[in-house]
Design an enzyme around this catalytic site. Structure first.
Site, short mmCIF file in Angstrom:
data_model
loop_
_atom_site.label_atom_id
_atom_site.label_comp_id
_atom_site.label_asym_id
_atom_site.label_seq_id
_atom_site.Cartn_x
_atom_site.Cartn_y
_atom_site.Cartn_z
N SER A 162 1.44 97.33 12.15
CA SER A 162 1.91 97.21 10.77
C SER A 162 1.58 98.57 10.14
O SER A 162 0.40 98.90 10.06
CB SER A 162 1.15 96.12 10.02
N ASN A 168 -3.38 98.15 11.99
CA ASN A 168 -2.92 98.63 10.70
C ASN A 168 -2.51 100.09 10.74
O ASN A 168 -3.30 100.94 11.18
CB ASN A 168 -4.05 98.44 9.67
N GLU A 169 -1.29 100.37 10.31
CA GLU A 169 -0.80 101.73 10.08
C GLU A 169 -0.94 102.62 11.32
O GLU A 169 -1.37 103.77 11.24
CB GLU A 169 -1.52 102.37 8.88
N LEU A 170 -0.57 102.08 12.45
CA LEU A 170 -0.71 102.82 13.70
C LEU A 170 0.52 103.69 13.99
O LEU A 170 0.38 104.86 14.32
CB LEU A 170 -0.96 101.84 14.85
#
Length: 941
Positions: free
Chosen positions: A535, A485-487
């Protein structure tokens, strides 16, 4: 010296399976004893605590059951009970029911949370350090000299252990502010549910215990036990991330992971049955290309397209499912073991290909695609983000998930993004999704942080990912694997901003974990599922299947005028809410949102009566937006920012509640924050849906978030006990197949109205657009120049079209109508076929436009009347227009109405059915129904 838990050896092959009710166990003389059948004790000698325990469980749950601690969810117990997380706990039990004389005895653990030392008969068996791996150990030799075996599992304190790991000499560090801390620090050093250490929507209990089932498995010397089964259904020639040739036959690759011994020359056969046709055998025979190793046996079979019906997501077709039984036999054709999985025949691909000339000729902007295709069809993904439904997974039952997924289907959703940094979903969750047609975008459990890349950590992650991919791949509801997530959009951006000199090094480390390590875990096991490392991201530039790091990510290598990747969006400045010029333009929106309060009924489950006011200390501290960033238990400064954001949004856009009764005022305020949230999300959902017909060709909208993990201010549309917020009702409406929506530019005064359709065929219909004042009277001067009745429109497949455009500011001025007393009612009726159905259906939808903020509107008492029947409710507005009509009901029940949070014109009646999801009131909830509208916010009583 580091604790024993940190020296857990990496197992050669850690692959397994959750027990799923829809599957059949292996036969033969195997003797399987569930660890749940034994009498367990949970203890901590230093604290003088020893109580009965359960298996599976976690220490908090067993301590609560024995009243050693209070309800973890009550008040500020997420702070008060930190001592539980900071302590070690031992689960022990004498093992009963074992069979004497077995040639082999194994311990198999589906999940241990997280750092453990395991002993049997007082002898060390193993240590573990990964919540997400299946562990299995041969304990035959230990049991030979042990007549009364006792199993003990020591669980170390995760917060303490990761602090020790972080303090090791030469340990990896990251620039300040890159790795996000919510409460307990150093979560990136552990393979444990990341949100256990806190998140901005949940508590930080950091639980420990045997969170998934475990077993003692006994069998003979020439027997084997299947502990996991990979089944991969794909089209011949299919490659991951690439749209396959739909004309090709189906291929089924099966791989059974076993413990024990299989004879050389073992055969592998299959039987495929259709449960919808009296379990008729569709196909059977021998698998080809059978290959056997010391721990797995693999085989392949081709299935003709005309033998099976395809599986489709909700709203796109039927959910056709088949049972495939895989059998292993010796050379004499004697069956050794079997495994059965329920599968579906479908292809699902994330298409990130370059936009073609043909697409651009249709008006699609250049760049790359970013959308899903099922069975060769592009579709619009409608859904939300799923988070852990409880801080303690042993409390998450199949029945509870069925109730939640019913709400997903009722909400017109076809996809859930199963957010990273929680836990991998159990098989029963995928099985429910298989049955109901819910696509599950799945993610590896990494998020909002960068992670170590030492070899031991990478090997541990690979085994985790390899196991999880193999475990769930047979489910047709599995849509996609993302690395975390949000990498790329957050973490690497934070690095570039805070420490540009570290960017190249840390980007390479990111690729080492999320490309070089996780990519093979997916692509070595499946042809059918796409993978992306992050994502949210701008997608990849190129992809190869032979050389690491496999993907060449785009990062910020963007071309002006082109559109790439997925977006997320959060802006807590309520002054710019509803201004679509601030919304991101992308191919897919994977999360967006704004927080709101839960209902009074939900707050009453967790708070003392004295705390039931908007800014009580307990409520403020249970609001973790913004999070404390550490173990601070007086996070008033950060949390107050989140409370203020909700307050300001209500004050800007709606009448401000000011009830004389304090609890009534608190309830009204909670509800008002939900109205803003629902209104704001509707604006964004409709913006992204409209984008399906604009150059960005947006093909997905997944809002943040589906459900709550506890009772607190969050972004959820469904509260902890399953009660729907206003958001879930309005999202249900916004996700209908054909919708109409107004888009107003407050700067120019231009109002554009669009009709959007997600049907796969062209849609035709008519629009009515008529102006009213709040009393319900028509505005003839407005209608004369800007009213529409029966205007025809056509909408292409998965497309949008503008059906109305006016300068409303000029119209109001020339017609001498005030914006605070003018409303435009939009109604459409359209016809078209649903996907995979014959014949047209009629689709209707309604929307209301108000040029002035509802805080400034000249609301009138709509004279709401309602009548409660045996199975439905009739609501009528008798005196004027009713906005945000809300049907409320008391606690003790969870009820979903057919509609809620809607508008009524003067004289309009609405009949609402309902679905009772749970009821402890024996139907008494109906006597407590109340119906209100926004007008009630102006009243003091």
């Amino acid at each position: 010296m580091l604790p024993e838990y940190l020296y857990s050896p990496l197992l050669q092959c850690v692959l397994g399976v959750f027990a799923a009710k829809s599957e059949q166990p292996s036969p033969s003389a195997q003797h399987v004893v569930p660890l749940a059948d034994n009498t367990w004790t949970v203890s901590n000698p230093k604290l003088g605590i020893s109580v009965p325990g359960k298996y599976p469980s976690q220490a908090h749950l067993d301590l609560y059951a024995e009243q050693v601690i209070g309800d973890p969810y009550h008040g500020l117990n997420d702070f008060n009970l930190r001592w539980v997380a900071e302590s070690n706990w031992t689960y022990s039990a004498p093992l009963t029911g074992l069979k004497n004389g077995s040639d082999a005895t194994w311990l198999l653990f589906e999940g241990l949370d997280t750092f453990t030392s395991i002993k049997l008969c007082g002898k060390h068996v193993a240590s573990t350090n990964n919540q997400f791996r299946q562990y299995y150990f041969d304990v035959t030799s230990i049991l030979k000299n042990c007549s009364k075996p006792t199993l003990s599992i020591d669980f170390g304190s995760a917060p303490n252990i990761v602090d020790q790991i972080a303090a090791q000499p030469g340990q990896e560090t990251w620039p300040y502010g890159v790795n996000l801390v919510y409460e307990f620090p150093n979560r990136w050093f552990m393979r444990k549910e990341q949100s256990d250490f806190g998140w901005d929507w949940g508590p930080a209990f950091a639980p420990a215990g045997p969170w998934l089932p475990g077993y003692v498995i006994q069998f003979g010397s020439s027997e084997a036990y299947v502990r996991n089964a990979l089944v991969d259904v794909y089209k011949k020639g299919q490659m991951n991330n690439m749209p396959p040739d739909q004309s090709q036959p189906w291929m089924v690759n099966a791989s059974l992971d076993y413990i024990g011994t299989l004879p050389s020359g073992a055969r592998m056969t299959y039987t495929l049955k259709d449960p919808s046709d009296s379990n008729k055998t569709v196909s059977s025979g021998s698998m080809t290309k059978v290959n056997m190793t010391d721990n797995a046996i693999n085989g392949l079979v081709s299935i003709s397209n005309d033998l099976v019906k395809m599986w489709w997501p909700n709203g796109l077709g039927d959910q056709n499912l088949y049972y495939m039984t895989l059998s292993i036999a010796d050379s004499a054709n004697k069956t050794i073991t079997t495994a059965t999985r329920r599968i579906g025949f479908r292809t699902i691909v994330l298409n990130e290909d370059v936009v073609t000339d043909e697409q651009m000729a249709k008006g699609i902007a250049p760049g790359n695609n970013w959308h899903f295709e099922v069975n060769g069809h592009v579709f619009f993904a409608k859904g939300s983000n799923f988070i852990p439904p409880d801080a303690f997974w042993p409390r998450v039952t199949q029945e509870r998930m069925k109730t939640l997924f019913d709400s997903v289907i009722e909400g017109n959703q076809n996809m859930l993004r199963v957010w990273a940094s929680g836990a991998y979903s159990p098989d029963f969750m995928y099985s429910l999704a298989d049955e109901m047609g819910i696509l599950l975008w799945s993610e590896f459990e990494f998020g909002d942080s960068l992670y170590p890349v030492n070899q031991e950590f990478l090997d541990n992650v690979y085994e985790e990912a390899n196991y999880q991919v193999r475990r769930v791949n047979y489910h047709p509801s599995l849509a996609f694997w993302a690395g975390g997530n949000e990498l790329e959009n957050l973490e690497l951006s934070l690095v570039n901003n805070s420490s540009p000199s570290s960017y190249t090094k840390l980007k390479a480390q990111y690729e080492q974990l999320f490309l070089t390590t996780l990519f093979p875990a997916v692509f070595e096991n499946t042809h059918s599922i796409s993978y992306a490392p992050s994502s949210t991201s701008n997608g990849y530039i190129s992809l190869n299947f032979t050389d690491a790091p496999y993907f060449r990510e785009r990062y910020n290598d963007l071309v002006s005028g082109s559109v790439y990747g997925e977006t997320d969006y959060y802006d807590y400045d309520a002054t710019i809410a509803f201004d679509t010029s601030n919304y991101p333009v992308g191919r897919f929106s994977n999360e967006f949102g704004f927080h709101s309060m839960p209902s009074l009924q939900t707050w009453q489950q967790a708070l003392d009566p004295a705390d039931l006011h908007f800014n009580s200390s307990t409520i403020v501290l249970r609001n973790h937006h913004n999070p404390p960033g550490g173990l601070n238990t007086s996070n008033y400064a950060n949390s107050s920012e989140g409370m203020a954001q909700m307050t300001e949004a209500v004050q800007l856009w709606y009448p401000t509640p000011n009830k004389t009764d304090s609890v009534g005022n608190f309830s009204a305020w909670c509800h008002a924050t939900q109205i803003f949230q629902a209104d704001y999300y509707t604006s964004q959902i409709q913006f992204y849906r409209r984008g399906s017909g604009l150059p960005q060709r947006t093909l997905g909208s997944l809002y943040w978030q589906l459900e709550d993990i506890w009772q607190a201010p969050t972004w959820a549309g469904i509260e902890y006990d399953g009660r729907w917020k206003v958001l879930h009702y309005r999202a249900k409406d916004a996700y209908r197949n054909v919708v109409v929506h107004p888009f107003f530019n407050r700067s120019t005064g231009i109002l554009d109205v669009y009709v959007t359709s997600d049907l796969w065929a062209a849609t035709t219909g008519t629009l009515d657009a008529l102006w009213y004042d709040w009393s319900g009277a028509e505005l003839p001067q407005m209608d004369m120049t800007a009213g529409v009745q029966g205007r025809s429109f056509d909408v292409g497949p998965i497309n949008s079209t503008r059906v109305y455009s006016r300068n409303v500011s000029s119209l109001l001025a020339t017609s001498h109508n005030s914006p605070d007393d003018a409303l435009l009612r939009l109604n459409i009726s359209a016809t078209g076929p649903l996907p995979n159905t014959a014949g047209n259906q009629t689709f209707t939808h309604e929307a209301w436009f108000h040029p002035a903020s509802l805080a400034e509107a000249r609301l009138v008492d709509p004279g709401l009347q309602f009548d409660v029947g045996e199975s439905s409710l009739v609501v009528q507005a008798t005196q004027g227009v009713a906005s945000w009509v809300w049907v409320d009901y008391p606690g003790g029940a969870v009820v979903a109405f057919e509609d809620n949070g809607f508008w009524l014109g003067k004289g309009e009646r609405r009949t609402l059915g309902w679905t009772v999801k749970s009821d402890d009131t024996d139907g008494g909830w109906k006597g407590g129904i109340k119906v209100t509208s926004l007008w009630d916010s102006t009243l003091s009583d």
